[in-house]
Design an enzyme around this catalytic site. Structure first.
Site, PDB file in Angstrom:
ATOM      1  N   PRO A  90     -17.085  15.390  -8.800  1.00 35.02           N
ATOM      2  CA  PRO A  90     -16.687  14.136  -9.521  1.00 35.02           C
ATOM      3  C   PRO A  90     -15.772  14.181 -10.645  1.00 35.02           C
ATOM      4  O   PRO A  90     -15.069  13.120 -10.771  1.00 35.02           O
ATOM      5  CB  PRO A  90     -18.259  14.016 -10.083  1.00 35.02           C
ATOM      6  CG  PRO A  90     -19.063  14.791  -9.015  1.00 35.02           C
ATOM      7  CD  PRO A  90     -18.314  16.018  -8.593  1.00 35.02           C
ATOM      8  N   ASN A  91     -15.571  15.047 -11.463  1.00 35.81           N
ATOM      9  CA  ASN A  91     -14.749  14.949 -12.514  1.00 35.81           C
ATOM     10  C   ASN A  91     -13.195  15.079 -12.225  1.00 35.81           C
ATOM     11  O   ASN A  91     -12.324  14.048 -12.783  1.00 35.81           O
ATOM     12  CB  ASN A  91     -14.880  16.202 -13.549  1.00 35.81           C
ATOM     13  CG  ASN A  91     -13.869  16.036 -15.012  1.00 35.81           C
ATOM     14  OD1 ASN A  91     -14.263  15.107 -15.597  1.00 35.81           O
ATOM     15  ND2 ASN A  91     -12.844  17.065 -15.023  1.00 35.81           N
ATOM     16  N   THR A  92     -13.017  15.532 -11.183  1.00 36.96           N
ATOM     17  CA  THR A  92     -11.425  15.673 -10.551  1.00 36.96           C
ATOM     18  C   THR A  92     -11.089  14.221 -10.036  1.00 36.96           C
ATOM     19  O   THR A  92     -10.245  13.806 -10.296  1.00 36.96           O
ATOM     20  CB  THR A  92     -11.241  16.744  -9.514  1.00 36.96           C
ATOM     21  OG1 THR A  92     -11.640  17.983 -10.009  1.00 36.96           O
ATOM     22  CG2 THR A  92     -10.128  16.845  -9.040  1.00 36.96           C
TER      23      THR A  92
ATOM     24  N   GLN B 120      -4.454   3.625  16.201  1.00 32.75           N
ATOM     25  CA  GLN B 120      -5.975   2.790  15.631  1.00 32.75           C
ATOM     26  C   GLN B 120      -6.791   2.689  16.743  1.00 32.75           C
ATOM     27  O   GLN B 120      -6.248   2.298  17.741  1.00 32.75           O
ATOM     28  CB  GLN B 120      -5.492   1.556  14.938  1.00 32.75           C
ATOM     29  CG  GLN B 120      -4.805   1.719  13.681  1.00 32.75           C
ATOM     30  CD  GLN B 120      -5.264   2.405  12.447  1.00 32.75           C
ATOM     31  OE1 GLN B 120      -6.554   2.635  12.586  1.00 32.75           O
ATOM     32  NE2 GLN B 120      -4.654   2.435  11.606  1.00 32.75           N
TER      33      GLN B 120
ATOM     34  N   ASP C 246      -3.571   4.142  -2.317  1.00 31.79           N
ATOM     35  CA  ASP C 246      -4.383   4.657  -0.921  1.00 31.79           C
ATOM     36  C   ASP C 246      -4.383   6.270  -0.720  1.00 31.79           C
ATOM     37  O   ASP C 246      -3.608   6.794  -0.024  1.00 31.79           O
ATOM     38  CB  ASP C 246      -4.045   3.957   0.499  1.00 31.79           C
ATOM     39  CG  ASP C 246      -4.836   4.232   1.539  1.00 31.79           C
ATOM     40  OD1 ASP C 246      -6.181   4.768   1.588  1.00 31.79           O
ATOM     41  OD2 ASP C 246      -4.098   4.356   2.630  1.00 31.79           O
ATOM     42  N   LEU C 247      -4.983   6.608  -1.629  1.00 32.01           N
ATOM     43  CA  LEU C 247      -5.012   8.217  -1.644  1.00 32.01           C
ATOM     44  C   LEU C 247      -6.231   8.964  -1.296  1.00 32.01           C
ATOM     45  O   LEU C 247      -6.457   9.892  -1.086  1.00 32.01           O
ATOM     46  CB  LEU C 247      -4.484   8.940  -2.933  1.00 32.01           C
ATOM     47  CG  LEU C 247      -3.165   8.474  -3.461  1.00 32.01           C
ATOM     48  CD1 LEU C 247      -2.953   9.156  -4.678  1.00 32.01           C
ATOM     49  CD2 LEU C 247      -2.091   8.693  -2.320  1.00 32.01           C
ATOM     50  N   LYS C 248      -7.480   8.073  -1.116  1.00 33.02           N
ATOM     51  CA  LYS C 248      -8.691   8.622  -0.429  1.00 33.02           C
ATOM     52  C   LYS C 248      -9.108   9.648  -1.149  1.00 33.02           C
ATOM     53  O   LYS C 248      -9.419  10.770  -0.372  1.00 33.02           O
ATOM     54  CB  LYS C 248      -8.546   8.712   1.056  1.00 33.02           C
ATOM     55  CG  LYS C 248      -8.157   7.375   1.827  1.00 33.02           C
ATOM     56  CD  LYS C 248      -8.028   7.948   3.579  1.00 33.02           C
ATOM     57  CE  LYS C 248      -7.594   6.680   4.207  1.00 33.02           C
ATOM     58  NZ  LYS C 248      -5.965   6.317   4.122  1.00 33.02           N
TER      59      LYS C 248
ATOM     60  N   HIS D 122     -11.373  12.747  -2.545  1.00 34.68           N
ATOM     61  CA  HIS D 122     -12.619  13.381  -2.331  1.00 34.68           C
ATOM     62  C   HIS D 122     -12.502  14.627  -2.811  1.00 34.68           C
ATOM     63  O   HIS D 122     -12.041  15.664  -2.267  1.00 34.68           O
ATOM     64  CB  HIS D 122     -12.520  13.297  -0.591  1.00 34.68           C
ATOM     65  CG  HIS D 122     -14.004  13.716  -0.129  1.00 34.68           C
ATOM     66  ND1 HIS D 122     -14.361  13.699   1.101  1.00 34.68           N
ATOM     67  CD2 HIS D 122     -14.995  14.336  -0.895  1.00 34.68           C
ATOM     68  CE1 HIS D 122     -15.621  13.989   1.292  1.00 34.68           C
ATOM     69  NE2 HIS D 122     -16.074  14.272   0.104  1.00 34.68           N
ATOM     70  N   ASP D 123     -13.311  14.882  -3.881  1.00 37.77           N
ATOM     71  CA  ASP D 123     -13.266  16.078  -4.627  1.00 37.77           C
ATOM     72  C   ASP D 123     -14.328  16.037  -5.168  1.00 37.77           C
ATOM     73  O   ASP D 123     -15.243  15.024  -5.272  1.00 37.77           O
ATOM     74  CB  ASP D 123     -11.717  16.331  -5.421  1.00 37.77           C
ATOM     75  CG  ASP D 123     -11.524  17.747  -5.598  1.00 37.77           C
ATOM     76  OD1 ASP D 123     -12.432  18.636  -5.790  1.00 37.77           O
ATOM     77  OD2 ASP D 123     -10.458  18.103  -5.332  1.00 37.77           O
TER      78      ASP D 123
ATOM     79  N   ARG E  39      -3.712  -5.663  14.115  1.00 39.24           N
ATOM     80  CA  ARG E  39      -2.750  -5.804  15.023  1.00 39.24           C
ATOM     81  C   ARG E  39      -2.688  -7.155  15.590  1.00 39.24           C
ATOM     82  O   ARG E  39      -3.771  -7.921  16.065  1.00 39.24           O
ATOM     83  CB  ARG E  39      -2.610  -4.709  16.208  1.00 39.24           C
ATOM     84  CG  ARG E  39      -2.713  -3.334  15.719  1.00 39.24           C
ATOM     85  CD  ARG E  39      -1.408  -2.887  15.412  1.00 39.24           C
ATOM     86  NE  ARG E  39      -1.113  -1.581  15.123  1.00 39.24           N
ATOM     87  CZ  ARG E  39      -1.322  -0.661  14.016  1.00 39.24           C
ATOM     88  NH1 ARG E  39      -1.959  -1.713  13.005  1.00 39.24           N
ATOM     89  NH2 ARG E  39      -0.952   0.251  13.711  1.00 39.24           N
TER      90      ARG E  39
ATOM     91  N   ARG F  57       2.994  -1.194  10.708  1.00 35.91           N
ATOM     92  CA  ARG F  57       4.224  -1.573  11.708  1.00 35.91           C
ATOM     93  C   ARG F  57       4.508  -2.546  12.314  1.00 35.91           C
ATOM     94  O   ARG F  57       5.524  -2.828  12.479  1.00 35.91           O
ATOM     95  CB  ARG F  57       3.936  -0.197  12.874  1.00 35.91           C
ATOM     96  CG  ARG F  57       4.280   1.055  12.400  1.00 35.91           C
ATOM     97  CD  ARG F  57       3.568   2.284  13.321  1.00 35.91           C
ATOM     98  NE  ARG F  57       1.984   2.393  13.153  1.00 35.91           N
ATOM     99  CZ  ARG F  57       1.505   3.437  13.520  1.00 35.91           C
ATOM    100  NH1 ARG F  57       2.118   4.281  14.135  1.00 35.91           N
ATOM    101  NH2 ARG F  57       0.108   3.698  13.205  1.00 35.91           N
TER     102      ARG F  57
ATOM    103  N   LYS G 260       0.962  -1.391  -0.067  1.00 41.37           N
ATOM    104  CA  LYS G 260      -0.050  -0.086   0.067  1.00 41.37           C
ATOM    105  C   LYS G 260       0.683   1.298   0.017  1.00 41.37           C
ATOM    106  O   LYS G 260       1.780   1.497   0.895  1.00 41.37           O
ATOM    107  CB  LYS G 260      -0.983   0.139   1.123  1.00 41.37           C
ATOM    108  CG  LYS G 260      -1.916   1.260   1.311  1.00 41.37           C
ATOM    109  CD  LYS G 260      -2.868   1.135   2.320  1.00 41.37           C
ATOM    110  CE  LYS G 260      -2.304   1.634   3.886  1.00 41.37           C
ATOM    111  NZ  LYS G 260      -2.006   2.995   3.575  1.00 41.37           N
TER     112      LYS G 260
ATOM    113  N   THR H 241     -10.663   4.214  10.728  1.00 42.78           N
ATOM    114  CA  THR H 241     -10.551   3.438  11.716  1.00 42.78           C
ATOM    115  C   THR H 241     -10.121   4.053  12.912  1.00 42.78           C
ATOM    116  O   THR H 241      -9.839   3.713  14.065  1.00 42.78           O
ATOM    117  CB  THR H 241      -9.584   2.251  11.545  1.00 42.78           C
ATOM    118  OG1 THR H 241      -8.442   2.584  10.786  1.00 42.78           O
ATOM    119  CG2 THR H 241     -10.225   1.232  10.551  1.00 42.78           C
TER     120      THR H 241
END
Length: 236
Positions: free
Chosen positions: A70-72, A192, A63-65, A67-68, A183, A213, A36, A122
């Site tokens: 729709p087109n972006t 977490q 994993d860049l999540k 959120h913007d 974990r 980790r 990841k 989480t």
């Protein structure tokens, strides 16, 4: 022992530079895990780190999540698909139009990554959601977002393993669950809040386990990886 989703362990490369991430990756086995790449590493090293890790044989979860608008988001996910990543994620709270536009934008590509949405991080707890104006329980909010994600045509969600069973019941067994906050019993919880052991997560239906980790800070990362794989029955 061969499992449908094998390898199911996704090692989180939470590093601030490419050299450290590559050094760790070279100690692992692409047949035994996926990797990841998150915001810190990608911001520091850029798309080149994706290409370098893929050259070592690893499947990558970007994993860049996103959120913007729709087109972006759709264009960003399309760019990730063209990099050849195995999985990419967005925030489900971006809404239906954002997710549907994203799915439509990658459908015709020769390589379509798995599309995953984040429900509730989480690290978050009930009182923090209440501060944001979210009504109902944390689990209710997770299920609302999971149902929205499924109806938008995505493949699954990122969520705590503690919500996997209700998500599977609501969205079906084939709807993927990617669970961080994993974990081993001997490891520290760190930052977490909602965690389970690898064996617990698999037993309740998690499809992919994100582990950072406990592997990346281990004296022998490959041995730590194999110990977790043995715990979940991926190796005998």
């Amino acid at each position: 022992m061969t499992l449908l989703h094998s390898p199911r362990i996704v090692v989180a490369l939470d590093y601030a530079d490419a050299a450290s991430a590559l050094a760790l990756a070279r100690q692992l086995d692409p047949k035994a895990c996926r990797l990841k790449v998150g915001k810190e590493l990608f911001t520091c090293a850029g798309p080149a780190i994706v290409e370098q890790l893929q050259a070592l044989g690893f499947s990558l979860f970007l994993d860049l999540k996103f959120h913007d608008i729709p087109n972006t988001v759709a264009q960003a996910v399309r760019a990730a698909a063209e990099l050849g990543v195995w999985m990419v994620n967005v925030h489900a709270s971006g809404g239906r139009r954002m997710m549907e536009t994203t799915r439509e934008r990658v459908e015709g590509l020769s390589h379509r990554p798995l599309l995953i949405a984040v429900t509730v991080l989480t690290s978050m707890q009930q009182d923090e959601l209440a501060e944001l104006g979210v009504q109902g329980t944390l689990e209710q909010h997770v299920l609302r977002l999971a149902a929205l994600t499924r109806s938008s045509g995505f493949d699954g969600v990122v969520s705590s393993a503690q919500e996997v069973q209700p998500i599977k019941q609501a969205c079906g067994a084939g709807f993927l669950t990617v669970t961080p906050g994993i974990r081993p019993a001997s490891a520290a919880a760190d930052d977490q809040a909602r965690i389970l052991t690898p064996a617990e997560a698999i037993a309740i239906g998690s499809d992919y386990l994100v582990v950072g980790r406990p592997i990346t800070r281990a004296e022998d990362p490959l041995a730590a990886l194999h110990a977790i794989r043995q715990e979940i029955g991926e190796v005998v």
